[in-house]
Design an enzyme around this catalytic site. Structure first.
Site, short mmCIF file in Angstrom:
data_model
loop_
_atom_site.label_atom_id
_atom_site.label_comp_id
_atom_site.label_asym_id
_atom_site.label_seq_id
_atom_site.Cartn_x
_atom_site.Cartn_y
_atom_site.Cartn_z
N ASN A 7 0.88 -1.17 0.00
CA ASN A 7 0.00 0.00 0.00
C ASN A 7 0.91 1.22 0.00
OD1 ASN A 7 -1.82 2.02 0.48
ND2 ASN A 7 -2.72 1.08 2.32
N ARG A 94 -2.67 -2.11 -3.32
CA ARG A 94 -3.91 -1.39 -3.06
C ARG A 94 -3.91 -0.16 -3.96
NH1 ARG A 94 -5.45 2.92 1.42
NH2 ARG A 94 -7.64 3.06 0.89
N HIS A 183 -13.03 2.24 0.42
CA HIS A 183 -13.00 1.19 1.45
C HIS A 183 -13.67 -0.09 0.96
CE1 HIS A 183 -12.97 4.61 4.63
NE2 HIS A 183 -11.75 4.14 4.53
N ARG A 242 -12.15 14.74 8.38
CA ARG A 242 -13.02 15.14 7.25
C ARG A 242 -14.44 15.40 7.75
NH1 ARG A 242 -11.27 10.12 4.26
NH2 ARG A 242 -9.18 10.61 3.49
N GLU A 385 -7.94 -5.80 5.41
CA GLU A 385 -7.86 -5.42 4.00
C GLU A 385 -6.66 -6.09 3.32
OE1 GLU A 385 -8.56 -1.38 5.64
OE2 GLU A 385 -9.26 -0.94 3.62
#
Ligand code: ADP
Length: 398
Positions: A7, A94, A183, A242, A385
């Protein structure tokens, strides 16, 4: 067969080496502060239940230097776990934004790379760094098949009625402005686990991924029907930094009436809002400590955080015309009992009734925290993940 999961961010590379015969992590690590004066590599190995950790601090000018050093560490006599890099059959990357081009995991070819490049404008912070990761891995692991697993792919099954914005049609057809969602790897992983747990592959599931970034997905029969993030990751839930959903007029008000530049507004909404904006803290553990001390600011922030999730459960119960289970996952979803408790409060209408004794149990296992006779299951499922990326990569090379 070993698969390396990578990643790559703009200044970091996270990696895990997974043995697919056992699905065990052999090694994991993080290359940090690439391009800065002082970088570091934290490298862990897991052998026969023994964990070894090393940290190296040195200037890492670019991703190539970082990943080359990782390749050396993986074969090192002391801290290595394989004897030759060629034992890595595939590198699973990813990749954040696959646009409409990628609906599933793919072997990375020149054509795929060109397409990922075309999508830079949609994910200017993520896709360029992800592509660097691919190009560097091609050099460092030339014998491995490079595979791309897209964060957006799982959401490509959303119906048009869910993914379109009500703006002029040509903004979709010419510019690709629509909801994509993110996601996806996590939502896919936990919703499949949930369906398995329920013994119902057609289950109607609302997956709630609460990490630093946070999003929800409505899933039926393993297929995503809607999700809370949009063209980018700013939409939907209140997150660490956020804002999630706001009236777009806020942006015009800041720019036109208050002299903010578009860049400043972007920074505010992405980096200075959410729990950070509401409380001054980003890490939920710090806010939880304040909540438990009765800090009014933290209490309001927690209540807003949970209220937003409740609203999305309502939306998705409507989208699915029913609800078999809600699933909490990721750092906050798996660990924060207060968030789960607040989300499940006053939700009897949806069949959601939490059992507080079960909610307060800490465990790394999949578990059910609803009252026994509640209509809707409330599940806590640790996400993974990296394993999902490794599994999907494995499918293409086995
Ligand atoms: P990401 O992968 O998006 O960076 P994670 O899934 O690791 O995020 O989640 C990070 C969040 O999880 C942080 O806000 C952190 O405070 C929260 N978290 C981790 N452990 C706990 C805990 N024990 N209790 C409450 N929150 C936790």
């Amino acid at each position: 067969m070993n698969i390396l999961v990578v990643n790559a961010g703009s200044s970091s590379i996270k990696y895990q080496l997974i043995d697919m015969s056992t699905e065990k992590v052999l090694s994991s690590g993080l290359v940090e502060r690439i391009g800065l004066e002082e970088g570091s590599i934290t490298h862990k190995t897991f052998c026969k239940d023994e964990e070894k950790k090393t940290k190296e601090v040195f200037a890492i000018p670019d991703h190539t230097v970082g990943l080359k050093r990782v390749a050396e560490l993986l074969v090192d006599k002391e801290v290595g776990v394989i004897s030759d890099p060629s034992e890595i059959k595939a590198v699973g990357h990813r990749l954040v934004h696959g646009g409409e081009a990628f609906t599933k995991t793919v072997v990375i070819t020149d054509e795929v790379k060109a397409k990922v490049k075309e999508l830079f404008p949609l994910a200017p912070l993520h896709n360029p760094a992800n592509l660097i990761g691919v190009e560097v891995a091609e050099k460092v692991f030339p014998n491995a098949t490079q595979i791309g697993v897209f964060d957006t792919a799982f959401h490509q099954t959303m119906p048009e009625v869910a993914f379109r914005y009500a703006i002029p049609n040509e903004m979709y057809t010419a510019l690709g402005i629509r909801k994509y969602g993110f996601h996806g790897t996590s939502h896919k992983y936990v919703s499949e686990k949930a369906a398995g747990y329920l013994g119902n592959k057609n289950a109607k599931i609302v997956s709630i991924h609460l990490g630093n970034g946070a999003s929800m997905a409505a899933v039926e029969g393993g297929v995503c029907k809607d999700t809370s993030m949009g063209i980018g990751p700013l939409n939907g839930l209140i997150m660490g930094t956020r804002s999630g959903d706001i009236d777009p007029s806020v942006i015009f008000y800041l720019v036109e009436q208050n002299g903010y530049s578009v860049n400043e507004v972007s920074k505010i909404l992405n980096k200075e809002s959410g729990m950070q904006g509401l409380t001054g803290d980003t890490d939920m553990r710090d806010i939880e400590t304040r909540y438990l001390k009765g800090d009014k600011v933290a209490i309001l922030a927690y209540e807003m955080y949970a209220y937003r999730i409740q609203q999305y459960i309502g939306k998705y119960a409507a989208a699915l015309n029913g609800l078999d289970a809600i699933v909490f996952t990721a750092g906050i979803g798996e660990n924060d009992t207060i968030v789960r408790s607040l989300v499940c409060k006053n939700m009897e209408y949806f069949g959601i009734v939490v059992d507080e004794a079960k909610n307060s149990v800490r465990s790394k296992e999949i578990r059910e925290i609803n009252e026994n006779n509640a209509k809707t299951k409330i599940l806590v499922i640790p996400t993974n993940e990296e394993l999902e990326i490794a599994r999907q990569s494995f499918e293409l090379v086995k």
